[in-house]
Write an enzyme that holds these catalytic residues in place. Structure first.
Site, PDB file in Angstrom:
ATOM      1  N   GLU A 357     228.295  41.488  33.363  1.00  0.00           N
ATOM      2  CA  GLU A 357     229.643  41.027  33.049  1.00  0.00           C
ATOM      3  C   GLU A 357     230.631  41.874  33.842  1.00  0.00           C
ATOM      4  O   GLU A 357     230.988  41.516  34.947  1.00  0.00           O
ATOM      5  CB  GLU A 357     229.904  41.105  31.543  1.00  0.00           C
ATOM      6  N   GLU A 640     231.416  48.129  21.725  1.00  0.00           N
ATOM      7  CA  GLU A 640     231.953  46.774  21.668  1.00  0.00           C
ATOM      8  C   GLU A 640     231.997  46.272  20.230  1.00  0.00           C
ATOM      9  O   GLU A 640     232.987  45.697  19.792  1.00  0.00           O
ATOM     10  CB  GLU A 640     231.101  45.842  22.518  1.00  0.00           C
TER      11      GLU A 640
END
Length: 780
Positions: A357, A640
């Site tokens: 990502e 996260e």
């Protein structure tokens, strides 16, 4: 300023595995005396490293970084004088090694490659000035040649393969090389070229392993003690052709390397030995990791600790803000925020540095911007990124992408993308267009960023006006909402408790207010009146349709936090909303129940409505989900998910499980402004507010310092024997508004100041049994 290069963009005319080099053997112009200065200008479709006569001309990494290539391609300017100075005549060799980088390598989470283009190419120009003033220019054109290099494979996600049996020295001899071929010109619009204004990516520090051992399965592992971003450098001697493989990961899983959170990213470097003394450093990739698994190592296990180093890289930012307190876990939390920012500010502000990502998510930065501009001088870094946001917006009919640069526009990313396409505005994410430049203006005091981004900011809020429902609310369509609310389903992080329309309307209201204030700063009175009226419409509709006696529709902590922080409730409704927020926090057991939207503002909303102790109980909570839970689990960066690692030490089974994700680190702003007590009271900190608010229990001291545009501003407090002592140092040109818990207030100018008053006693829990806890703030 140096004029832009006029060289041509070239690519090898033959297929070359891995990272090719383009090179030129040339003669220095005679009869002009010795070389007195030289510079190299360079850019690439990919990333490039330039050498003259075998010597690197710069320590910059991953040049030219990642921009919106369709419209902006940066070029670097490097001083090459040291490698040529004093020479008068003779032959020289210049080369550029071209890595795939963001341009031609893997990008995004669906396995896409060559998103921006399939051809690696470079544009390089060497300008040499001689003693008599003569200038010789050697630029990439069809006379250059191409050769293979020792890098036989490279990718930002997958890693780099280096074969030292292929000698780099051969490329700097005048003789032709085996496999040498020609080049061809790549069509290129030179109008896209833009000089670097953002700090380059560079090596920041090196870290030695704190432990080398064998796992239960027999794997040789090294632990660097810190989740970081960069690569591992290996010094080794072995048989020619021997391969050593290094795999990288952030965590361990059942005592083995935990690679599942990397998804498709291999994060693997392979080194092929020459038979002599070799030093391997894979500079055409980077990894997010704390642990490395090494296979193929033929030496003693204990020798690996001396042979291996982690090289930390990142954009070359100057540290400006620090924090320290009497609470070791809180200090480690702040250090985690700093390391999370360092690892994710690698040319663009990314969401994570390890998996497939690493994109410039706008929502993450919108949430974190106020903390970022305090911790580091990010003015040039963020201004450059905002230029990409604006150019993407301009070429997308006013729509701001959710990632900048926007690679997603070239990819199929499933049903969620289709749903987002139905919404004119994706709140919080699109609001970065307003929130980020305003945070920069407040921190650095230069209205130039507001002027440069004005069209982007006003374009966004006018798009908001067009997207409002007949009720003047942002409802209908798809919103990411309070992303990663811990109560949301693991596989649907947008399904938060907070109604997405309430969240969206609150966020865009803040953007409209910022646009109004920006127009006033820039003297755009007509626009200011337009945006003031729009803010009134949205605020009125919010109150009319969603507020009843201090209760806000969906009755979730995030909606109260946003409504209070953004001025959407006033008077008795504001007080009632604060009370209800405190009730919800208490009902949850003082654990986190907010996501990306609510978390940056919940402590502010509590403390500003008279619930300081509730805010501290939430801040100092150690049970999951909380800010300190990851610290108790040994985290060295922000996570996260609040539970990226579960209490039993296993990795969260969700697909999105990064251990280095800075968004929830936005709590740093409350640490600086409320715990330690330093906040801006005017743009650029020409006026500051010194207003520490210690808790009744939990802390005995806190301090913060900021290297502002006016000089170093510092404040701190301590409690001992029922007395609160506050100190502050104010530089010339700064006025401080001082407010103490007792209600005492004073205004002071430059100098060292001290105040003391009575205060409740403070009890601190011992954390001596936690060996991973920092004893203070890393200066990074």
């Amino acid at each position: 300023m140096t004029t832009p290069p006029t060289a041509l963009m070239i690519t090898p005319d033959q297929a070359i595995d891995g990272a090719p080099a383009v090179r030129r053997v040339f003669a220095l112009d005679p009869d002009h005396g010795p070389v007195v200065a030289a510079e190299v200008l360079a850019t690439a479709h990919g990333v490039c490293e330039v050498r003259v006569n075998g010597a690197p001309v710069s320590t910059d990494l991953l040049t030219p970084g990642w921009t919106s290539y369709e419209w902006r391609l940066r070029y670097a300017q490097w001083d090459a004088t040291p490698v040529l100075a004093g020479r008068a005549g003779g032959r020289a060799v210049i080369e550029a090694v071209i890595g795939s980088g963001w341009y031609a390598g893997h990008l995004g989470w669906d396995g896409s490659k060559e998103v921006h283009g399939s051809e690696r190419a470079a544009l390089v120009e060497l300008r040499i000035r001689f003693a008599d003033g003569h200038v010789q220019t050697v630029g990439t054109d069809e006379t250059w040649t191409s050769v293979p290099t020792e890098t036989t494979a490279d990718d930002l996600y997958d890693g780099q393969r280096i074969d030292r049996r292929i000698s780099a020295a051969d490329r700097f001899a005048a003789a032709p090389m085996p496999g040498e071929g020609g080049v061809r010109i790549v069509p290129f619009d030179a109008a896209r070229l833009a000089a670097y204004t953002s700090p380059p990516v560079r090596r920041q520090e090196e870290i030695s392993p704190i432990r080398v051992w064998r796992s239960p399965a027999g794997a040789l592992l090294a632990d660097f003690g810190q989740n970081l971003v960069g690569w591992t450098r290996l010094s080794v001697r072995g048989a020619a052709g021997q391969e050593i493989t290094l795999r990288h990961a952030e965590v361990l899983d059942a005592e083995e390397l935990g690679t599942r959170p990397l998804r498709r990213a291999r994060a693997t470097d392979v080194f092929v030995l020459s038979g002599a003394d070799d030093v391997f450093e894979p500079t055409l990739t980077f990894h997010g990791f704390r642990y490395v698994e090494v296979s193929g190592w033929s030496g003693a296990d204990e020798d690996l600790a001396e042979a291996l180093r982690a090289v930390v890289i990142g954009s070359d930012l100057t540290r400006t803000g620090t924090f320290r307190s009497s609470h070791p876990l809180l200090n480690r939390l702040h250090e985690n925020i700093v390391w999370g920012m360092r690892g994710n500010f690698v040319d663009v502000p990314t969401d994570c540095p390890q998996r497939d990502e690493r994109l410039g998510w706008t929502g993450d930065l919108a949430a974190f911007a106020e903390t970022a501009v305090y911790l580091y001088d990010t003015e040039a870094f963020l201004a450059d990124w905002l230029r990409d946001l604006a150019v993407e917006q301009e070429h997308a009919d006013g729509r701001i992408p959710i990632v900048v640069p926007d690679n997603l526009k070239y990819e199929e990313i499933g049903a969620m993308a289709a749903a987002m396409g139905s919404s004119l505005v994706i709140a919080l994410w699109n609001d970065a267009a307003c929130w980020v430049p305003w945070a920069m203006y407040e921190a650095y005091g230069d209205p130039g960023v507001l002027g440069e981004q004005y069209a982007s900011m006003t374009g966004h809020v006018r798009r908001v006006a067009a997207a409002l429902s007949p009720r003047d609310l942002l409802e209908g369509g798809f919103q990411l909402g309070d992303w990663l609310d811990p109560t949301a389903p693991p596989d649907a992080p947008h399904l938060a408790k907070a109604d997405p329309a309430v969240v969206a309307t609150a966020c865009v209201h803040r953007s409209v207010v910022i646009a109004r204030d920006t127009a006033l700063v820039l003297g755009r009175d007509d626009d200011a009146a337009e945006f003031a009226a729009l803010a009134t419409r949205i605020g009125g509709a919010f109150a009319e349709h969603w507020v009843r006696d201090g209760r806000i529709h969906s009755d979730a902590p995030t909606v109260y936090a946003l409504a209070i922080a953004f001025g959407l409730v006033e008077g008795t409704d504001r007080a009632a909303a604060g009370d209800r927020l405190a009730e919800l926090v208490a009902e949850s057991g003082h654990v986190i129940t907010t996501g990306f939207a609510g978390t940056p503002f919940i402590l502010t909303a509590l403390s500003e409505t008279g619930h300081l102790e509730t805010a501290y109980r939430l801040l100092l909570q150690e049970r999951c989900p909380s800010w300190l839970y990851p610290v108790t689990m040994g985290a060295t960066t922000m996570w996260e998910r609040w539970d990226s690692m579960l209490p039993d030490g296993t990795i969260n089974p969700g697909e999105m499980t990064s251990f280095n994700h800075y968004a929830f680190g936005a709590v740093g702003t409350w640490l600086h402004r409320v715990v330690a007590g330093l906040a801006p009271a005017a743009p650029g900190h020409s006026r500051v507010r010194i207003a520490p608010r210690p808790p009744e229990t939990g802390l005995t001291s806190a301090e913060t310092a900021l290297d502002s545009r006016h000089g170093r501003i510092a404040t701190g407090w301590s409690v001992e024997g029922g007395r609160l002592r506050v100190v502050a140092t104010i530089p010339e040109g700064v006025t401080a508004e001082v407010s103490l818990p007792s209600g005492f207030a004073v205004e002071v100018g430059a100098g060292a100041h001290e105040w003391e008053e009575s205060f409740p006693g403070v009890v601190v829990r011992s954390a001596a049994s936690r060996p991973w806890v920092s004893t203070g703030e890393s200066e990074g």
